[in-house]
Design an enzyme around this catalytic site. Structure first.
Site, PDB file in Angstrom:
ATOM      1  N   HIS A 125       9.500  11.048   7.545  1.00  0.00           N
ATOM      2  CA  HIS A 125       9.814   9.978   6.581  1.00  0.00           C
ATOM      3  C   HIS A 125       9.467  10.323   5.132  1.00  0.00           C
ATOM      4  CE1 HIS A 125       5.490   9.242   7.020  1.00  0.00           C
ATOM      5  NE2 HIS A 125       5.556   8.566   5.892  1.00  0.00           N
TER       6      HIS A 125
HETATM    7  C1  UD1 Z   1       5.085   4.442   2.268  1.00  0.00           C
HETATM    8  C2  UD1 Z   1       4.039   5.308   1.564  1.00  0.00           C
HETATM    9  C3  UD1 Z   1       3.830   6.582   2.334  1.00  0.00           C
HETATM   10  C4  UD1 Z   1       3.492   6.289   3.779  1.00  0.00           C
HETATM   11  C5  UD1 Z   1       4.526   5.364   4.392  1.00  0.00           C
HETATM   12  C6  UD1 Z   1       4.056   4.965   5.750  1.00  0.00           C
HETATM   13  C7  UD1 Z   1       4.030   5.058  -0.858  1.00  0.00           C
HETATM   14  C8  UD1 Z   1       4.352   5.711  -2.143  1.00  0.00           C
HETATM   15  N1  UD1 Z   1       4.496   5.673   0.242  1.00  0.00           N
HETATM   16  O1  UD1 Z   1       6.298   5.160   2.265  1.00  0.00           O
HETATM   17  O2  UD1 Z   1       2.742   7.303   1.776  1.00  0.00           O
HETATM   18  O3  UD1 Z   1       3.457   7.505   4.489  1.00  0.00           O
HETATM   19  O4  UD1 Z   1       4.659   4.185   3.596  1.00  0.00           O
HETATM   20  O5  UD1 Z   1       5.068   4.510   6.570  1.00  0.00           O
HETATM   21  O6  UD1 Z   1       3.366   4.059  -0.845  1.00  0.00           O
HETATM   22  N2  UD1 Z   1      11.546  -0.404   4.393  1.00  0.00           N
HETATM   23  C9  UD1 Z   1      12.045  -1.315   5.270  1.00  0.00           C
HETATM   24  N3  UD1 Z   1      11.171  -2.154   5.895  1.00  0.00           N
HETATM   25  C10 UD1 Z   1       9.847  -2.138   5.685  1.00  0.00           C
HETATM   26  C11 UD1 Z   1       9.338  -1.201   4.777  1.00  0.00           C
HETATM   27  C12 UD1 Z   1      10.199  -0.332   4.140  1.00  0.00           C
HETATM   28  O7  UD1 Z   1      13.249  -1.373   5.505  1.00  0.00           O
HETATM   29  O8  UD1 Z   1       9.108  -2.941   6.304  1.00  0.00           O
HETATM   30  C13 UD1 Z   1      12.481   0.532   3.738  1.00  0.00           C
HETATM   31  C14 UD1 Z   1      13.000   0.024   2.397  1.00  0.00           C
HETATM   32  O9  UD1 Z   1      14.304   0.452   2.266  1.00  0.00           O
HETATM   33  C15 UD1 Z   1      12.121   0.765   1.411  1.00  0.00           C
HETATM   34  C16 UD1 Z   1      11.887   2.089   2.114  1.00  0.00           C
HETATM   35  O10 UD1 Z   1      11.808   1.778   3.490  1.00  0.00           O
HETATM   36  O11 UD1 Z   1      12.739   0.928   0.163  1.00  0.00           O
HETATM   37  C17 UD1 Z   1      10.625   2.788   1.677  1.00  0.00           C
HETATM   38  O12 UD1 Z   1       9.481   1.930   1.813  1.00  0.00           O
HETATM   39  P1  UD1 Z   1       8.201   2.155   0.889  1.00  0.00           P
HETATM   40  O13 UD1 Z   1       7.081   1.292   1.325  1.00  0.00           O
HETATM   41  O14 UD1 Z   1       8.576   2.091  -0.538  1.00  0.00           O
HETATM   42  O15 UD1 Z   1       7.840   3.666   1.156  1.00  0.00           O
HETATM   43  P2  UD1 Z   1       7.661   4.423   2.524  1.00  0.00           P
HETATM   44  O16 UD1 Z   1       8.680   5.493   2.622  1.00  0.00           O
HETATM   45  O17 UD1 Z   1       7.548   3.439   3.631  1.00  0.00           O
HETATM   46  N1  UDP Z   2       3.378   5.111  13.955  1.00  0.00           N
HETATM   47  C1  UDP Z   2       3.710   4.107  14.850  1.00  0.00           C
HETATM   48  N2  UDP Z   2       5.017   3.974  15.221  1.00  0.00           N
HETATM   49  C2  UDP Z   2       5.986   4.816  14.773  1.00  0.00           C
HETATM   50  C3  UDP Z   2       5.623   5.836  13.881  1.00  0.00           C
HETATM   51  C4  UDP Z   2       4.319   5.956  13.485  1.00  0.00           C
HETATM   52  O1  UDP Z   2       2.846   3.352  15.291  1.00  0.00           O
HETATM   53  O2  UDP Z   2       7.148   4.626  15.165  1.00  0.00           O
HETATM   54  C5  UDP Z   2       1.983   5.219  13.540  1.00  0.00           C
HETATM   55  C6  UDP Z   2       1.356   6.550  13.801  1.00  0.00           C
HETATM   56  O3  UDP Z   2       0.898   6.630  15.128  1.00  0.00           O
HETATM   57  C7  UDP Z   2       0.234   6.570  12.790  1.00  0.00           C
HETATM   58  C8  UDP Z   2       0.827   5.812  11.624  1.00  0.00           C
HETATM   59  O4  UDP Z   2       1.932   5.098  12.129  1.00  0.00           O
HETATM   60  O5  UDP Z   2      -0.872   5.833  13.266  1.00  0.00           O
HETATM   61  C9  UDP Z   2       1.239   6.775  10.577  1.00  0.00           C
HETATM   62  O6  UDP Z   2       1.987   6.129   9.636  1.00  0.00           O
HETATM   63  P1  UDP Z   2       3.117   6.855   8.817  1.00  0.00           P
HETATM   64  O7  UDP Z   2       3.527   8.108   9.473  1.00  0.00           O
HETATM   65  O8  UDP Z   2       4.143   5.835   8.564  1.00  0.00           O
HETATM   66  O9  UDP Z   2       2.363   7.132   7.441  1.00  0.00           O
HETATM   67  P2  UDP Z   2       1.418   8.320   6.929  1.00  0.00           P
HETATM   68  O10 UDP Z   2       0.294   8.449   7.876  1.00  0.00           O
HETATM   69  O11 UDP Z   2       2.260   9.541   6.819  1.00  0.00           O
HETATM   70  O12 UDP Z   2       1.015   7.853   5.582  1.00  0.00           O
END
Ligand code: UD1
Ligand code: UDP
Length: 362
Positions: free
Chosen positions: A204
């Site tokens: 992601h």
């Molecule tokens: C964010 C964090 C990243 C983390 C990840 C965990 C930042 C800069 N990045 O990235 O470090 O690893 O969360 O998962 O804070 N969206 C949905 N539904 C949701 C949330 C997000 O559809 O509930 C979609 C939206 O299109 C949004 C995109 O995902 O624009 C990105 O979401 P965002 O929280 O901005 O960043 P992540 O890629 O989730």
């Molecule tokens: N995770 C989850 N379901 C999923 C993918 C990830 O529960 O489908 C959990 C994973 O086990 C870990 C956490 O989400 O505990 C990690 O989050 P993510 O990879 O979104 O963010 P990061 O750790 O890279 O910031």
């Protein structure tokens, strides 16, 4: 002590899972403020249910947006909350935009910031998380670190040693506390897979998702892999997968994000894991499944050091080679120091020792 714990995104929720009961048992008046950075049921609610995390006292509804929009909205909402509630300290966790917003809003109100998972560094300023970590750590009055290398990173950046507490990895405590809850939980079969005979994938990070050629390279590696691939797809990644060729034709089962307990079971039962997630690098190390990290670098270098993880470029040959190495590797690595079930207790002990206000702030 009256403490506001700021969370916003999936990995944040997991980090406070073991912490909130420990804070409550120790008599802290601790409340969760959920910014709403993540809001889908599969990205938020499921973690509160799976991990019995107390309902957030405040839900700020910030939602998605560009970095400045999301961080700015979270800062505005948090500032209003902190001014109304005047907590003794604010805890921020991890490295997401909500972490940065909490640290900025609190420190400007002269409220001490406690950072859980402080000091991790990838050295890669193209990662939004690296910027968030650097700023949050500069603004924090107390640094709770997951690994000794994090302590050294902070000292090298001028943080006083007396502010640094090597508490260990809270994600590890969560794994240990939940592994026994999922004994016998067979999630792989629900996806038509056999335990020990599939590769689990999560991708992601923008460094992969925002580069179609890298996603295509990842797809080609999966197509060349004999084992079936299960890919619970983050909402950022999902719309990009089919055009990149990450499809059933390439042997990839793409599914919605799964809950924490299901994810833990899937990690435990996988033959190997391919990821760019920070948390998954740590959890794979804890459950004993070899990991291949598709990134330019990692801030979780300790997982590579102990032999659980390897970092490979987003290139087909590199991923295939990394996966072959992982599948052939021994699973006898030692878990890193203080990746145990006492992390929340160490956090409590550090907080009970008192948070030293940052010099020169007032
Ligand atoms: C964010 C964090 C990243 C983390 C990840 C965990 C930042 C800069 N990045 O990235 O470090 O690893 O969360 O998962 O804070 N969206 C949905 N539904 C949701 C949330 C997000 O559809 O509930 C979609 C939206 O299109 C949004 C995109 O995902 O624009 C990105 O979401 P965002 O929280 O901005 O960043 P992540 O890629 O989730
Ligand atoms: N995770 C989850 N379901 C999923 C993918 C990830 O529960 O489908 C959990 C994973 O086990 C870990 C956490 O989400 O505990 C990690 O989050 P993510 O990879 O979104 O963010 P990061 O750790 O890279 O910031």
């Amino acid at each position: 002590m009256r403490l506001i714990v700021v969370v916003g995104a999936r990995p944040n929720f997991i980090k406070v899972g073991p912490l909130m009961p420990a804070l409550a048992a120790a008599g802290f008046d601790a409340h969760i403020a959920h910014t709403g950075q993540h809001y889908d049921a599969t990205m938020s609610d499921v973690f509160f249910t799976d991990l019995d995390i107390p309902e957030p006292t405040w839900f700020l509804g910030v939602g998605s947006g560009t970095h400045a929009v999301q961080t700015g909205k979270a800062m505005m909402a948090l500032e209003e909350l902190f001014m109304a509630e005047t907590p003794d300290a604010v805890m921020v966790v991890g490295d997401v935009n909500s972490t940065l917003a909490g640290a900025l809003a609190a420190s400007k109100l002269h409220i001490p910031v406690v950072h859980l998972e402080a000091g991790l560094r990838s050295g890669d300023m193209s990662m939004p998380e690296e910027i968030n970590r650097l700023v949050a750590d500069q603004l924090s009055a107390m640094h709770l670190t997951p690994a000794r290398e994090a302590d050294e990173n902070l000292v090298a950046e001028g943080v006083d040693r007396e502010r640094i507490h090597f508490v260990g990895n809270i994600m590890a405590e969560s794994v240990l506390r939940n592994l026994e809850r999922i004994e016998g939980r067979d999630v792989a079969t629900n996806h038509g897979l056999e335990a020990g005979a599939y590769v689990l994938v999560t991708i992601h990070r923008p460094e992969n998702t925002d580069h179609p050629e890298r996603l295509a390279a990842i797809a080609a590696a999966f197509a060349a892999t004999e084992l079936p691939v299960l890919f619970p797809a983050h909402p950022r990644t999902r719309p990009l997968l089919s055009s990149a060729g990450i499809t059933a034709d390439a042997g990839v089962h793409v599914v919605d994000p799964v809950g924490y307990l299901d994810m833990l079971a899937l990690q435990r039962d996988a033959a190997a894991i391919v990821t760019d997630s920070g948390g998954v690098q740590e959890e794979s190390c804890m459950v004993g499944t070899p990991c291949v990290t598709v990134r330019r670098n990692t801030e979780r270098g300790i997982t590579v050091e102990v032999g659980a993880n390897r970092v490979v470029a987003a290139e087909t040959d590199a991923i295939i080679a990394g996966l072959a190495e992982a599948l052939a590797s021994a699973r006898d690595w030692q878990r890193p120091e203080r990746w145990d079930a006492e992390v929340a207790a160490r956090v409590v002990a550090a907080l009970e020792g008192g948070v030293i206000q940052l010099d020169g702030v007032c």
